[in-house]
Design a protein around this motif. Structure first.
Motif, PDB file in Angstrom:
ATOM      1  N   THR A   1      -7.456  13.207   8.378  1.00  0.00           N
ATOM      2  CA  THR A   1      -6.676  12.040   7.955  1.00  0.00           C
ATOM      3  C   THR A   1      -7.514  11.153   7.047  1.00  0.00           C
ATOM      4  O   THR A   1      -8.658  10.825   7.377  1.00  0.00           O
ATOM      5  CB  THR A   1      -6.200  11.215   9.172  1.00  0.00           C
ATOM      6  N   ARG A   2      -6.936  10.775   5.928  1.00  0.00           N
ATOM      7  CA  ARG A   2      -7.582   9.843   5.009  1.00  0.00           C
ATOM      8  C   ARG A   2      -6.587   8.756   4.625  1.00  0.00           C
ATOM      9  O   ARG A   2      -5.415   9.044   4.384  1.00  0.00           O
ATOM     10  CB  ARG A   2      -8.083  10.567   3.757  1.00  0.00           C
ATOM     11  N   LEU A   3      -7.073   7.517   4.551  1.00  0.00           N
ATOM     12  CA  LEU A   3      -6.216   6.378   4.227  1.00  0.00           C
ATOM     13  C   LEU A   3      -6.955   5.424   3.313  1.00  0.00           C
ATOM     14  O   LEU A   3      -8.113   5.084   3.568  1.00  0.00           O
ATOM     15  CB  LEU A   3      -5.795   5.641   5.520  1.00  0.00           C
ATOM     16  N   CYS A   4      -6.290   4.990   2.247  1.00  0.00           N
ATOM     17  CA  CYS A   4      -6.864   4.011   1.330  1.00  0.00           C
ATOM     18  C   CYS A   4      -5.868   2.877   1.130  1.00  0.00           C
ATOM     19  O   CYS A   4      -4.679   3.123   0.893  1.00  0.00           O
ATOM     20  CB  CYS A   4      -7.197   4.665  -0.010  1.00  0.00           C
ATOM     21  N   ILE A   5      -6.343   1.640   1.236  1.00  0.00           N
ATOM     22  CA  ILE A   5      -5.503   0.453   1.045  1.00  0.00           C
ATOM     23  C   ILE A   5      -6.143  -0.431  -0.020  1.00  0.00           C
ATOM     24  O   ILE A   5      -7.336  -0.754   0.067  1.00  0.00           O
ATOM     25  CB  ILE A   5      -5.351  -0.339   2.360  1.00  0.00           C
TER      26      ILE A   5
END
Length: 263
Positions: free
Chosen positions: A100-104
């Motif tokens: 899982t990868r998340l960028c905000i």
């Protein structure tokens, strides 16, 4: 391929031929993009033979003049090798755990000395689920390598290595990727457009490895001509205690010069 449905819905199809040696090794990707009020969202998928499919979701909107964007990517396993330790022995393998990868990103433009949107600032947070939890650059323990590694020695001759530190293994097997090593990162990007001249912009950015408390501070100038030629430079300063992701090379400063043409 692009199939539009008015201005509210779009379907995109892509063929990825990178590293494809035959027709059945071509990767396929699709994206469904739609508007919900003032918010744009999209679902996407990527798949290639013998690899884990990757699914994505991204959203972007504006609230009170602030731009907000987020991207999420998940897959049922890793498509890239990572370092594994077992009984004091180092090897590389692909994980079958969920990735899982998340960028905000949160940013805003401001008027600057009568220049509309002349100054922009964006803060970013990156969660890298497959990242390493330990600081391997500070581990001086010698480990056995499951498979020997051939490297170029100081004299230019090939040297076969059967042991070394975790940092040695990461670097010599090309497993290390800057800004994608740890699990948590933060960044701040600032840009001044039309800096003294309409074709000149200035930037000051910082990328921070949160667990290791180290980072890169970059500042520089970029020139863009009317015929889409660009050139510029960045001065990078490395911050943090010794033997972290950004300081293990014992380098305080570096200079990066770029030039190119946009087509």
């Amino acid at each position: 391929m692009h199939i539009p449905f008015g201005t509210s819905y779009n379907i995109y199809g892509f063929i990825d031929t990178k590293n494809a040696s035959s027709v059945d090794s071509v990767a396929l990707a699709g994206k469904f993009e739609f508007l919900a009020g003032g918010t744009e969202m999209a679902f996407s998928a990527w798949d290639k033979k013998s690899l884990h499919p990757v699914f994505g979701y991204d959203v972007s909107t504006r609230l009170a003049g602030i731009d907000i964007a987020a991207e999420l990517a998940v897959s049922g396993g890793s498509n890239a090798f990572s370092m594994k330790e077992e009984n004091g022995m180092l090897d590389k393998a692909k994980s079958n755990d969920w990735q899982t990868r998340l960028c905000i990103d949160i940013g805003r433009d401001f008027d600057f000395f009568a220049i509309p949107r002349g100054f922009s600032v964006t803060g970013s947070f990156y969660y890298n689920g497959p990242g390493y939890g330990d600081n391997m650059f500070a581990d001086t323990t010698q480990y056995q390598f499951k498979n020997s590694i051939t490297v170029v020695g100081p004299s230019g001759t090939s040297v076969v290595k059967t042991q070394g530190t975790k940092a040695d293994f990461l670097l010599e097997t090309n497993l290390y990727e800057q800004h994608n090593y740890s699990k948590y990162y933060a960044a701040l990007f600032t840009t001044i457009n039309r800096f003294f001249f309409s074709s000149l912009s200035a930037s000051c950015n910082v990328v921070w490895n949160i667990p290791q408390k180290s980072g890169i501070l970059s500042t520089g100038l970029t020139y863009m001509s009317l015929n889409e030629f660009f050139t510029g430079f960045l001065i990078n300063g490395y911050i943090g205690k010794k033997n972290t992701e950004y300081t293990f090379q014992n380098q305080a400063l570096s200079l990066q010069i770029t030039a190119g043409v946009t087509f």
